[in-house]
Design an enzyme around this catalytic site. Structure first.
Site, PDB file in Angstrom:
ATOM      1  N   ASP A  26       0.821  -1.203   0.000  1.00  6.95           N
ATOM      2  CA  ASP A  26       0.000   0.000   0.000  1.00  6.95           C
ATOM      3  C   ASP A  26       0.861   1.261   0.000  1.00  6.95           C
ATOM      4  O   ASP A  26       1.479   1.595   1.011  1.00  6.95           O
ATOM      5  CB  ASP A  26      -0.919  -0.007   1.229  1.00  6.95           C
ATOM      6  N   ASP A 243      -2.076   5.389  -5.596  1.00  9.06           N
ATOM      7  CA  ASP A 243      -2.322   4.535  -4.435  1.00  9.06           C
ATOM      8  C   ASP A 243      -2.493   3.070  -4.830  1.00  9.06           C
ATOM      9  O   ASP A 243      -3.558   2.672  -5.304  1.00  9.06           O
ATOM     10  CB  ASP A 243      -3.570   5.049  -3.714  1.00  9.06           C
TER      11      ASP A 243
END
Length: 395
Positions: A26, A243
């Site tokens: 992430d 992201d």
């Protein structure tokens, strides 16, 4: 890193002796946490170590996660685990949360062991997998806490530098195509065979400057314009978060409507998304994202998923109706998740607050790796490098 369709994971080990588990990669967060074996959201049969009292504290309707799928961590079985007694809590954009206790332990990824890595053991989480956040330390939950004194700690990329494993806090992300089984994250290096054209560098923007934050804490860049084939659908500079922890693309409502319509989509009011007939891989419809001159093309084919994946959660062949993975965000900013990132080769240079972008070279089987020692090798500034989003230009 393995493509799980909705996210990408890395297989790692934690503790002594090593316990195996998977973590979601992430770039949109900064904390490493692992799911504890006492998590009450785990199905009783999915981890043999969940106590009866922990399980019974939640109704069977809530204990719905098969925790054996990605693994849990039993800190009592690690001789090197050390708790520091402080509370961990984090909430993500999808509403999932994790809470537990901070500590340190041995952490191994891709055969490299990081000693005394700070990590949290989440004794309670409704997320289905542990998370490896690799963003800026300023975004760490310890720094963003409203209940305890703020502090930062060396997260994984910083520890890799501190232990001399890489030269610089920088890494490259290559997710490959939606249909490929895996991608690559390369800490401290660039693989020139994984992109086409040239790497163009843009600035990381400080979207929280108006709140008194002096340096960027998110891996966000300026999105200058979006076109679909030759049609401009947006040319208002905006913040875009790159992201890897988000599956789809999220855009402000007006752009969400304009880009989906330009791609040939029809609004589905039942699900709040746009759909279109599933296209073949040779379809030429594409959206182009312009980041102060660095442009990435994303084909309609790569943006589509069969509607059954949305309605039933099961994958199926690309026939009939597909959902376009561009959804409406709740504000004026963008999140460019995996649906975008698969089309790009992205070099995140956290030390210099820069990101270098190039068009991905799909299904590349060769490699030409170069170590990042100072600046990103072979990267040049994007043509409009200085035309970045500011609190006045984009909001």
């Amino acid at each position: 890193i393995l493509n799980e369709q909705n996210f990408y994971l890395a297989n790692v080990t934690v503790g002594t002796p090593a316990q195996s588990l998977a973590v979601l990669i992430d770039t949109g967060s900064s904390d490493l946490w692992v799911m504890g074996n006492q998590n009450p959201y785990c199905e009783p049969s999915s981890t043999s170590s969940v106590s009866a009292s922990a399980t019974n504290a939640y109704s069977s309707a809530e204990a719905t996660i098969d925790c054996s799928l990605y693994g849990t961590f039993d800190k009592s079985k690690s001789s090197t685990y050390k708790s520091n007694g402080t509370t961990f809590y984090i909430e993500y954009g999808d509403g999932s949360t994790a809470q537990g206790t901070w500590g340190t332990d041995e952490f191994t990824i891709a055969g490299i062991t990081i000693h005394n890595q700070s990590l949290a053991v989440a004794n309670k989480t409704d997320a289905s997998i542990s998370i490896l956040g690799i963003g800026y330390v300023g975004l760490e939950s310890t720094e963003q806490s409203t209940t305890t004194e703020d502090y930062t700690y060396p997260n994984l990329p910083v520890k890799l530098v501190e232990q001399g494993i890489i030269n610089k806090n920088a890494y490259s992300l290559y997710l490959n195509t939606p249909d490929s089984s895996s991608g690559i994250i390369l800490f401290g290096g660039v693989d020139h065979d994984k992109y086409t054209g040239s790497l163009e560098t843009v600035q990381v923007v400080n979207q929280y400057l108006y709140e008194g934050v002096l340096q960027p804490i998110t891996l966000a860049v300026t999105l200058s314009a979006i076109t679909v084939n030759s049609t401009v659908v947006s040319n208002l500079p905006a913040v875009a978060l790159l992201d890897s922890g988000t599956t789809a693309i999220y855009a402000p409502v007006t752009v969400f409507m304009a880009i989906n319509q330009a791609l040939g989509g029809t609004y589905n009011s039942e699900y709040g998304v746009y759909t279109s007939e599933c296209v073949k891989e040779d379809d030429t419809t594409q959206a182009t994202f312009d980041f102060t001159g660095a442009k990435i093309n994303v084909s309609l084919y790569d943006l589509q998923v069969p509607i059954s994946e949305l309605t039933t959660g099961t994958s199926s062949s690309r026939k009939g109706t597909c959902v376009i993975e561009i959804f409406a965000s709740s504000d004026s900013s963008y999140i460019l998740g995996d649906a975008f990132l698969r089309s790009a080769y992205v070099v995140y240079d956290l030390d210099d607050y820069q990101i270098s972008l190039a068009q991905s070279n799909p299904n590349s089987t060769s490699e030409n790796i170069e170590v990042i020692k100072s600046s990103v090798p072979s990267a040049t500034s994007a043509s409009d490098y200085s035309a970045t989003w500011t609190t006045t230009s984009g909001s």
